[in-house]
Scaffold this motif. Structure first.
Motif, PDB file in Angstrom:
ATOM      1  N   GLU A 167       0.849  -1.186   0.000  1.00 20.53           N
ATOM      2  CA  GLU A 167       0.000   0.000   0.000  1.00 20.53           C
ATOM      3  C   GLU A 167       0.882   1.232   0.000  1.00 20.53           C
ATOM      4  OE1 GLU A 167      -4.004   1.722   2.151  1.00 20.53           O
ATOM      5  OE2 GLU A 167      -2.879   0.124   3.115  1.00 20.53           O
ATOM      6  N   GLY A 168       0.768   2.023  -1.062  1.00 19.92           N
ATOM      7  CA  GLY A 168       1.567   3.239  -1.190  1.00 19.92           C
ATOM      8  C   GLY A 168       0.874   4.422  -0.541  1.00 19.92           C
ATOM      9  N   PRO A 169       1.628   5.468  -0.220  1.00 16.86           N
ATOM     10  CA  PRO A 169       1.044   6.620   0.469  1.00 16.86           C
ATOM     11  C   PRO A 169       0.093   7.449  -0.393  1.00 16.86           C
ATOM     12  CG  PRO A 169       3.344   7.032  -0.063  1.00 16.86           C
ATOM     13  CD  PRO A 169       3.062   5.609  -0.419  1.00 16.86           C
ATOM     14  N   LEU A 170       0.262   7.406  -1.723  1.00 15.82           N
ATOM     15  CA  LEU A 170      -0.555   8.266  -2.584  1.00 15.82           C
ATOM     16  C   LEU A 170      -1.572   7.511  -3.431  1.00 15.82           C
ATOM     17  CD1 LEU A 170       2.201  10.702  -3.896  1.00 15.82           C
ATOM     18  CD2 LEU A 170       0.546  11.112  -2.087  1.00 15.82           C
ATOM     19  N   PHE A 171      -1.192   6.375  -3.981  1.00 16.56           N
ATOM     20  CA  PHE A 171      -2.030   5.725  -4.985  1.00 16.56           C
ATOM     21  C   PHE A 171      -2.591   4.382  -4.553  1.00 16.56           C
ATOM     22  CE2 PHE A 171       1.194   8.314  -7.235  1.00 16.56           C
ATOM     23  CZ  PHE A 171       0.341   9.275  -7.751  1.00 16.56           C
ATOM     24  N   GLY A 172      -2.654   4.112  -3.278  1.00 15.72           N
ATOM     25  CA  GLY A 172      -3.178   2.821  -2.819  1.00 15.72           C
ATOM     26  C   GLY A 172      -2.177   1.714  -3.069  1.00 15.72           C
ATOM     27  N   TRP A 173      -2.658   0.520  -3.337  1.00 11.74           N
ATOM     28  CA  TRP A 173      -1.786  -0.624  -3.545  1.00 11.74           C
ATOM     29  C   TRP A 173      -1.059  -0.500  -4.877  1.00 11.74           C
ATOM     30  CZ3 TRP A 173      -0.737  -4.455  -0.079  1.00 11.74           C
ATOM     31  CH2 TRP A 173      -1.479  -4.416   1.095  1.00 11.74           C
ATOM     32  N   GLU A 174       0.260  -0.724  -4.835  1.00  9.53           N
ATOM     33  CA  GLU A 174       1.072  -0.577  -6.033  1.00  9.53           C
ATOM     34  C   GLU A 174       2.336  -1.433  -5.915  1.00  9.53           C
ATOM     35  OE1 GLU A 174       3.290   3.486  -4.559  1.00  9.53           O
ATOM     36  OE2 GLU A 174       1.551   3.667  -5.840  1.00  9.53           O
ATOM     37  N   TRP A 175       2.939  -1.693  -7.075  1.00  7.37           N
ATOM     38  CA  TRP A 175       4.193  -2.443  -7.108  1.00  7.37           C
ATOM     39  C   TRP A 175       5.347  -1.500  -6.831  1.00  7.37           C
ATOM     40  CZ3 TRP A 175       4.568  -7.558  -7.125  1.00  7.37           C
ATOM     41  CH2 TRP A 175       3.476  -8.303  -7.573  1.00  7.37           C
ATOM     42  N   GLY A 176       6.272  -1.955  -5.997  1.00  6.94           N
ATOM     43  CA  GLY A 176       7.480  -1.184  -5.698  1.00  6.94           C
ATOM     44  C   GLY A 176       8.672  -2.121  -5.624  1.00  6.94           C
ATOM     45  N   LEU A 177       9.874  -1.557  -5.720  1.00 10.01           N
ATOM     46  CA  LEU A 177      11.078  -2.373  -5.676  1.00 10.01           C
ATOM     47  C   LEU A 177      11.266  -2.984  -4.298  1.00 10.01           C
ATOM     48  CD1 LEU A 177      13.701  -0.309  -7.691  1.00 10.01           C
ATOM     49  CD2 LEU A 177      12.349  -2.269  -8.432  1.00 10.01           C
ATOM     50  N   GLY A 178      11.711  -4.238  -4.295  1.00 11.73           N
ATOM     51  CA  GLY A 178      11.974  -4.949  -3.052  1.00 11.73           C
ATOM     52  C   GLY A 178      13.449  -5.289  -2.933  1.00 11.73           C
ATOM     53  N   ASP A 179      13.726  -6.437  -2.340  1.00 15.38           N
ATOM     54  CA  ASP A 179      15.088  -6.879  -2.093  1.00 15.38           C
ATOM     55  C   ASP A 179      15.764  -7.372  -3.377  1.00 15.38           C
ATOM     56  OD1 ASP A 179      14.827  -6.350   0.624  1.00 15.38           O
ATOM     57  OD2 ASP A 179      14.102  -8.368   1.062  1.00 15.38           O
ATOM     58  N   VAL A 180      17.075  -7.502  -3.290  1.00 16.92           N
ATOM     59  CA  VAL A 180      17.848  -8.037  -4.402  1.00 16.92           C
ATOM     60  C   VAL A 180      17.506  -9.511  -4.571  1.00 16.92           C
ATOM     61  CG1 VAL A 180      20.177  -8.557  -5.229  1.00 16.92           C
ATOM     62  CG2 VAL A 180      19.723  -6.382  -4.074  1.00 16.92           C
ATOM     63  N   ALA A 181      17.118  -9.887  -5.779  1.00 15.37           N
ATOM     64  CA  ALA A 181      16.785 -11.286  -6.079  1.00 15.37           C
ATOM     65  C   ALA A 181      18.010 -12.041  -6.587  1.00 15.37           C
ATOM     66  CB  ALA A 181      15.666 -11.352  -7.114  1.00 15.37           C
ATOM     67  N   ALA A 182      18.878 -11.356  -7.327  1.00 11.47           N
ATOM     68  CA  ALA A 182      20.063 -12.012  -7.874  1.00 11.47           C
ATOM     69  C   ALA A 182      21.089 -10.968  -8.297  1.00 11.47           C
ATOM     70  CB  ALA A 182      19.703 -12.883  -9.065  1.00 11.47           C
ATOM     71  N   VAL A 183      22.354 -11.374  -8.221  1.00  6.91           N
ATOM     72  CA  VAL A 183      23.467 -10.565  -8.720  1.00  6.91           C
ATOM     73  C   VAL A 183      24.204 -11.426  -9.741  1.00  6.91           C
ATOM     74  CG1 VAL A 183      25.588  -9.337  -8.137  1.00  6.91           C
ATOM     75  CG2 VAL A 183      23.660  -9.331  -6.528  1.00  6.91           C
ATOM     76  N   VAL A 184      24.294 -10.917 -10.967  1.00 10.67           N
ATOM     77  CA  VAL A 184      24.907 -11.662 -12.061  1.00 10.67           C
ATOM     78  C   VAL A 184      26.227 -10.983 -12.424  1.00 10.67           C
ATOM     79  CG1 VAL A 184      24.569 -12.621 -14.367  1.00 10.67           C
ATOM     80  CG2 VAL A 184      22.574 -12.175 -12.894  1.00 10.67           C
ATOM     81  N   SER A 185      27.332 -11.698 -12.286  1.00 12.52           N
ATOM     82  CA  SER A 185      28.636 -11.180 -12.686  1.00 12.52           C
ATOM     83  C   SER A 185      28.808 -11.474 -14.175  1.00 12.52           C
ATOM     84  CB  SER A 185      29.735 -11.851 -11.865  1.00 12.52           C
ATOM     85  OG  SER A 185      30.986 -11.320 -12.225  1.00 12.52           O
ATOM     86  N   VAL A 186      28.938 -10.388 -14.971  1.00 13.46           N
ATOM     87  CA  VAL A 186      28.929 -10.532 -16.429  1.00 13.46           C
ATOM     88  C   VAL A 186      30.184  -9.893 -17.029  1.00 13.46           C
ATOM     89  CG1 VAL A 186      27.577 -10.119 -18.517  1.00 13.46           C
ATOM     90  CG2 VAL A 186      26.420 -10.298 -16.327  1.00 13.46           C
ATOM     91  N   PRO A 187      30.888 -10.597 -17.920  1.00  8.74           N
ATOM     92  CA  PRO A 187      32.023  -9.993 -18.622  1.00  8.74           C
ATOM     93  C   PRO A 187      31.557  -8.829 -19.500  1.00  8.74           C
ATOM     94  CG  PRO A 187      31.943 -12.376 -18.995  1.00  8.74           C
ATOM     95  CD  PRO A 187      30.680 -11.997 -18.309  1.00  8.74           C
ATOM     96  N   VAL A 188      32.420  -7.820 -19.638  1.00  9.02           N
ATOM     97  CA  VAL A 188      32.090  -6.659 -20.468  1.00  9.02           C
ATOM     98  C   VAL A 188      32.838  -6.762 -21.785  1.00  9.02           C
ATOM     99  CG1 VAL A 188      32.228  -4.143 -20.646  1.00  9.02           C
ATOM    100  CG2 VAL A 188      31.705  -5.219 -18.433  1.00  9.02           C
ATOM    101  N   THR A 189      32.103  -6.620 -22.890  1.00 11.29           N
ATOM    102  CA  THR A 189      32.700  -6.601 -24.225  1.00 11.29           C
ATOM    103  C   THR A 189      32.759  -5.156 -24.694  1.00 11.29           C
ATOM    104  OG1 THR A 189      31.682  -8.747 -24.699  1.00 11.29           O
ATOM    105  CG2 THR A 189      32.493  -7.483 -26.582  1.00 11.29           C
TER     106      THR A 189
END
Length: 195
Positions: A167-189
């Motif tokens: 439940e958000g303060p302005l718009f009622g129930w809404e999706w918001g960011l939560g905890d980190v689900a995964a960290v992916v170590s990726v090579p950079v090209t």
């Protein structure tokens, strides 16, 4: 007079000594360090990460200085993803901050923006879609200018956060960011084009 000293000792000094001992133990255990916002379970490139209403697969990261259509632009870390919306309503784009990039040793990239070369970037339920996010790096300064890249990192950490429905303060129930689900170590090209 001795009773008064003993009373002061038991009432003030013993609790203060206990609090100091507790603080020392917590500090030694690392409890007063700032929590890392990018710490979480590790995942491999190409591994599907299941979230509350998304499946996200981090495929690759490249350093670019052109748009998806080939026009010159600021230097950016381009993150290639496969995204499937598992929710019931179409979304215009991935939520800001759902996928971010951390460069070991810094500096931090800017927040990512969708960089596909197609006009329709809507995400529909149960349709797997190739998705590209550009994270300008290094982040432009207050004057809007971007510093030159001193050294290309070997790898970056792509951080994928889950969402929570609250439940958000302005718009009622809404999706918001939560905890980190995964960290992916990726090579950079390094795919920058020489001017």
């Amino acid at each position: 007079m001795r009773t008064r000293r003993r009373e002061v000792l038991t009432r003030w000094l013993l609790p203060l000594a206990a609090a100091a001992l507790l603080a020392a133990v917590v500090a030694l255990a690392g409890g007063f360090r700032e929590a890392r916002g990018d710490a979480g379970p590790a995942a491999e490139p190409g591994e599907q990460i299941s979230l509350a209403r998304w499946h996200v697969t981090v495929r690759e990261v490249e350093l670019v200085n052109t748009t998806a259509a080939g026009s010159p632009t600021d230097t950016a870390l381009r993150v290639h993803l496969t995204v499937t919306l598992t929710g019931e309503e179409s979304q215009f784009a991935l939520p800001t901050g759902l996928v971010s990039v951390v460069v070991p040793g810094g500096p931090a990239p800017s927040a990512g923006f969708e960089a596909g070369d197609v006009w329709a970037n809507q995400l529909d339920p149960d349709v797997a879609r190739t998705y590209v996010l550009d994270h300008p790096w290094p982040a432009p300064g207050e004057d809007g200018e971007q510093e030159a890249v001193a050294a290309v990192p070997d790898t970056v950490a792509v951080v994928v956060r889950d969402e929570t429905y609250d439940e958000g303060p302005l718009f009622g129930w809404e999706w918001g960011l939560g905890d980190v689900a995964a960290v992916v170590s990726v090579p950079v090209t390094d795919n920058r084009v020489e001017p």
